[in-house]
Write a protein that holds these residues in place. Structure first.
Motif, PDB file in Angstrom:
ATOM      1  N   ALA A 178      -5.996   2.591   5.569  1.00 17.14           N
ATOM      2  CA  ALA A 178      -6.309   3.004   6.940  1.00 17.14           C
ATOM      3  C   ALA A 178      -6.308   1.807   7.886  1.00 17.14           C
ATOM      4  O   ALA A 178      -5.779   1.883   9.005  1.00 17.14           O
ATOM      5  N   LEU A 179      -6.879   0.690   7.450  1.00 19.17           N
ATOM      6  CA  LEU A 179      -6.907  -0.502   8.293  1.00 19.17           C
ATOM      7  C   LEU A 179      -5.500  -1.031   8.551  1.00 19.17           C
ATOM      8  O   LEU A 179      -5.177  -1.468   9.665  1.00 19.17           O
ATOM      9  N   ALA A 180      -4.653  -0.993   7.523  1.00 20.38           N
ATOM     10  CA  ALA A 180      -3.266  -1.433   7.704  1.00 20.38           C
ATOM     11  C   ALA A 180      -2.537  -0.533   8.689  1.00 20.38           C
ATOM     12  O   ALA A 180      -1.761  -1.002   9.535  1.00 20.38           O
ATOM     13  N   CYS A 181      -2.795   0.761   8.602  1.00 19.22           N
ATOM     14  CA  CYS A 181      -2.167   1.712   9.521  1.00 19.22           C
ATOM     15  C   CYS A 181      -2.599   1.435  10.959  1.00 19.22           C
ATOM     16  O   CYS A 181      -1.776   1.416  11.885  1.00 19.22           O
ATOM     17  N   LEU A 182      -3.892   1.186  11.161  1.00 21.88           N
ATOM     18  CA  LEU A 182      -4.406   0.915  12.502  1.00 21.88           C
ATOM     19  C   LEU A 182      -3.838  -0.386  13.065  1.00 21.88           C
ATOM     20  O   LEU A 182      -3.434  -0.449  14.233  1.00 21.88           O
ATOM     21  N   LEU A 183      -3.793  -1.433  12.246  1.00 20.36           N
ATOM     22  CA  LEU A 183      -3.266  -2.717  12.709  1.00 20.36           C
ATOM     23  C   LEU A 183      -1.770  -2.620  13.010  1.00 20.36           C
ATOM     24  O   LEU A 183      -1.288  -3.154  14.019  1.00 20.36           O
ATOM     25  N   GLY A 184      -1.038  -1.927  12.145  1.00 20.98           N
ATOM     26  CA  GLY A 184       0.390  -1.745  12.394  1.00 20.98           C
ATOM     27  C   GLY A 184       0.645  -0.976  13.677  1.00 20.98           C
ATOM     28  O   GLY A 184       1.527  -1.332  14.471  1.00 20.98           O
ATOM     29  N   ASN A 185      -0.146   0.080  13.909  1.00 18.40           N
ATOM     30  CA  ASN A 185       0.020   0.863  15.136  1.00 18.40           C
ATOM     31  C   ASN A 185      -0.340   0.047  16.378  1.00 18.40           C
ATOM     32  O   ASN A 185       0.270   0.213  17.441  1.00 18.40           O
ATOM     33  N   LEU A 186      -1.338  -0.831  16.253  1.00 21.18           N
ATOM     34  CA  LEU A 186      -1.710  -1.694  17.374  1.00 21.18           C
ATOM     35  C   LEU A 186      -0.541  -2.599  17.759  1.00 21.18           C
ATOM     36  O   LEU A 186      -0.184  -2.710  18.943  1.00 21.18           O
TER      37      LEU A 186
END
Length: 400
Positions: A214-222
């Motif tokens: 989830a954290l990787a997804c959020l950082l990638g989307n940012l």
């Protein structure tokens, strides 16, 4: 299931589309009418342009709070609250007698974005099966883009004929009211799984921050959102006008092509994610988008720039659909918290992308800006590849 219930279920997707489409036009009106707004209140265009940045700051704060609210309250209550605030806000913007009051009224657009967007995607995650989600997310993104294109034309017509205030009153208010009425009538009162299990309201944050995927997804989307929406989309018209000395109407037509190609990418993203898997499609598309951004802002000819713009926009549309689809399988027990944190990450990316672009433009120029945005998108692809899971993670209990 009764015939009436089946009919209501068929209306869920159109209702969600109307609701999320109603939050885009306020920012579009301000963006297209900065000169008219500045003239109305006797302020500079630069000062009028700060209206949107204040909304982004509020959006980040509310999105973080939504991680708690989505556990405590039903998705329907939060969505209705967002639409109601949007309706009141656009009416106040339409009648605002001073610039200060317009600033206050428009700043609530950030609150609306952080209420409506996460709840729409939470509904998709709870209502549709994993097999159907890529197609549904692609449909929402595609129809939203069509609505955006239509609003560009309608806003230009209304502003030219009657003024920017009437654009709020005649276009946004009726669309928002329709979304509010449909949502109240059609949408079921879904609560998050965490609420149903009696989870602590802060447990959603614990669950999300404990998930590497989830954290990787959020950082990638940012990073991807900052490079694309905060960078390429925000600066494209100005880039075309300055680098190729194009008049505004011609630059706007090329920008419209960009938006149409994003629409195509949204649709393709849903198909490809369903057939090939969301993660692989997203990683390859994000990598390709980064390379195309570099070429787009360093192109030696207008013809090549237009071609790169079209291709780049298609791949960016694919990334958008796949990113939203994969987001819905991250920590499904706290889906509302995940989508709310993603809204905050996206708004932060937009703010950082726009600010970084302005600094680079003053210091170096368009070519370096393209390289930086391209690197950001490539970095997002590597983060997606290394950290994001494309299947639902098992629920983990967090006892306090």
């Amino acid at each position: 299931m009764s015939q009436e219930n089946r009919h209501d279920r068929n209306l869920i997707l159109p209702t969600l589309i109307v609701s999320i489409s109603s939050i885009d036009p306020p920012g579009l009106i301000i963006g297209m009418s900065l000169i008219e707004v500045a003239t109305s209140f006797g302020v500079s265009v630069g000062l009028a342009g700060q209206i949107r940045s204040i909304g982004s700051v509020l959006a980040i704060a509310v999105a973080l709070a939504m991680g708690v609210l989505s556990v405590r309250y039903s998705y329907k209550s939060l969505l209705l609250a967002g639409l109601l605030v949007n309706l009141v806000s656009v009416l106040c913007c339409g009648y605002a007698p001073t610039f200060s009051l317009l600033l206050v009224c428009f700043s609530t657009v950030g609150l609306v974005t952080s209420l409506v967007t996460p709840m729409v995607f939470s509904y998709i995650g709870e209502t549709y099966t994993a097999e159907r989600r890529p197609q549904v997310v692609g449909t929402v993104a595609a129809v939203r883009t069509v609505s955006y294109l239509l609003m560009v034309q309608l806003i230009g017509y209304v502003v030219a004929g009657w003024g920017w205030r009437q654009a709020f009153l005649f276009l946004v208010a009726p669309l928002t009211a329709m979304g509010l009425l449909l949502s109240q009538r059609v949408l079921p009162g879904i609560r998050s799984e965490a609420k149903a299990c009696g989870a602590d309201i802060l447990e959603g944050y614990k669950g999300v921050f404990a998930s590497r995927s989830a954290l990787a997804c959020l950082l990638g989307n940012l990073l991807a959102g900052g490079a694309w929406a905060g960078g390429v989309v925000a600066y494209s018209v100005t880039y075309l006008r300055e680098d190729f000395a194009l008049p505004l109407p011609e630059a706007s037509r090329i920008f419209s092509l960009l938006v149409v190609c994003v629409l195509v990418g949204n649709y393709l993203g849903g198909l490809l994610a369903r057939q090939l898997g969301g993660k692989g499609v997203m990683v390859s598309s994000s990598l390709l988008t980064g390379l195309l951004i570099m070429g787009y802002m360093n192109s030696p000819s207008l013809a090549l720039t237009v071609g790169l713009s079209a291709t780049m926009s298609i791949t960016a549309g694919v990334v958008l659909t796949c990113a939203n689809t994969l987001l819905l399988v991250q920590v499904p027990r706290f889906r509302g918290t995940v989508t709310s944190l993603n809204s905050a990450a996206t708004q932060l990316g937009l703010a950082l992308g726009a600010s970084l672009g302005g600094f680079i433009l003053d210091a170096s120029g368009w070519g370096v800006m393209g390289l930086v945005y391209g690197v950001m998108h490539i970095a997002a692809a590597l983060i997606y590849l290394a950290g994001v899971m494309d299947r639902e993670e098992p629920d983990i209990s967090y006892s306090s």
